[in-house]
Write an enzyme that holds these catalytic residues in place. Sequence first.
Site, PDB file in Angstrom:
ATOM      1  N   LYS A 200       0.549  -1.341  -0.002  1.00  0.00           N
ATOM      2  CA  LYS A 200       0.122   0.067   0.025  1.00  0.00           C
ATOM      3  C   LYS A 200       0.849   1.204  -0.081  1.00  0.00           C
ATOM      4  CE  LYS A 200      -3.794  -2.180  -0.203  1.00  0.00           C
ATOM      5  NZ  LYS A 200      -3.549  -3.422  -0.456  1.00  0.00           N
TER       6      LYS A 200
HETATM    7  C1  LIG Z   1      -9.582  -3.146  -1.788  1.00  0.00           C
HETATM    8  C2  LIG Z   1      -8.816  -3.889  -0.646  1.00  0.00           C
HETATM    9  N1  LIG Z   1      -9.475  -4.037   0.356  1.00  0.00           N
HETATM   10  C3  LIG Z   1      -9.039  -4.665   1.506  1.00  0.00           C
HETATM   11  C4  LIG Z   1      -7.740  -5.222   1.678  1.00  0.00           C
HETATM   12  C5  LIG Z   1      -7.240  -5.751   2.785  1.00  0.00           C
HETATM   13  O1  LIG Z   1      -6.185  -5.346   3.450  1.00  0.00           O
HETATM   14  P1  LIG Z   1      -5.305  -6.243   4.323  1.00  0.00           P
HETATM   15  O2  LIG Z   1      -4.370  -7.124   3.297  1.00  0.00           O
HETATM   16  O3  LIG Z   1      -4.455  -5.295   5.221  1.00  0.00           O
HETATM   17  O4  LIG Z   1      -6.041  -7.249   5.193  1.00  0.00           O
HETATM   18  C6  LIG Z   1      -6.973  -4.745   0.285  1.00  0.00           C
HETATM   19  C7  LIG Z   1      -5.517  -5.067   0.298  1.00  0.00           C
HETATM   20  O5  LIG Z   1      -4.929  -5.853   0.911  1.00  0.00           O
HETATM   21  C8  LIG Z   1      -7.338  -4.471  -0.844  1.00  0.00           C
HETATM   22  O6  LIG Z   1      -6.834  -3.740  -1.665  1.00  0.00           O
END
Ligand SMILES: Cc1ncc(COP(=O)(O)O)c(C=O)c1O
EC number: 2.6.1.102
Length: 383
Positions: A200
């Site tokens: 990110k």
């Molecule tokens: C659109 C979106 N939602 C949720 C997530 C979930 O985040 P995490 O990987 O921190 O659980 C991500 C990325 O990983 C994402 O790109």
Amino acid sequence: MHDLVPLSIPHISGNEWKYIKDCLDTGWVSSVGSYVDQFEQKVSQYVGTDYGVATVNGTAALHLSLLACGVQPGDEVIAPAFTFIAPINAIHYCGAKPVFIGSDSNTLSLDVNRVHTFLSEECVKRDGDLYNKQTGQKISAILPVHIFGHPVDMAPLNEIATEYGLPIIEDASESLGSEYREKKTGSLSTVACFSFNGNKIITCGGGGMATTSQESLANHIRHLSTQANKKPFEYEHDEVGYNYRLTNIQAALGVAQLEQLDAFIEIKRNNAALYRQLLAEIPKVDLVWEEPWAKSNFWLCTLLVPSVDRKPLMEYLLAHNVQVRPAWKLMHTLPMYQECQVYGMEETEAVFERCISIPSSVQLNSEDIKYVVRCIKNYFDQS
Ligand SMILES: Cc1ncc(COP(=O)(O)O)c(C=O)c1O
């Protein structure tokens, strides 16, 4: 051969070592500590909400936000099929089901007009709640996702949500710093969720946060994230909770990264503008661009190419050390979600076949970008 041009990797160039060392030196390494508090305050302030609740990752923030908004087993949640799977899995963790609505071909995010037609034509109000005519299930929330950093058209979506009495859980995982009509994504709904995963715009290694201006929601999300322990040291748990808290070490990394966020956004926006200028010379290629009312963080620059060229172009670029990736498979095509209802998906299916995300890391310089575009041009010249 040119060095690998990475898709989206962390950029560690500020106070990261200093703040993490502070955690190790003081012993505040776990899920309580001043960096967790600072990170929550600074992210919520940056975004423009009153509260932030840090979580172990973005998926956990989504799960708890859905629960705190009252999503119950058997309910349905309006969501896009064009998304990373995390928000859809979070709906499933609540025992609810997604209803997949098509996406807008410009923003690639949830098509607000289609949401409106679905709710007005395919649903019915009964006893103050909204029910899906086809399945008979209650619709309990809307979950838009700001895809690749490009904001959803939130003003009409909020109007629709108010009309139908639905909360919006905004998935801003990819859009930290993006703006919709001069307000930051993450401040445009009932509650929003961020991810600080390694790919990110800023990272905690792994991490997430829910932001909201509703105190009761923030308190409930925090409560759920700490095993729903009502009275610490008395072990009085009043509902099923989760161990979803962010650690102080991860938050320390996040605080240091947040200090650099505006600089990262400026670099990414400049790089996107350079891509756009150079790609204009290649007729078969478009770059997904921001709407006039949006200011995107351009988390991942994404091309639209003829669908026949998508796979061979990706192979060509990977062979030339340009890290690229396709869009996620549409959610209703995955085995776990293929029974779910789908509405207005025709254009989305066509757009999905055309997407390639190209290197967008903060570290890229103009020479890297020129190299990537030269490779794309060479592919089309020879094909
Ligand atoms: C659109 C979106 N939602 C949720 C997530 C979930 O985040 P995490 O990987 O921190 O659980 C991500 C990325 O990983 C994402 O790109």
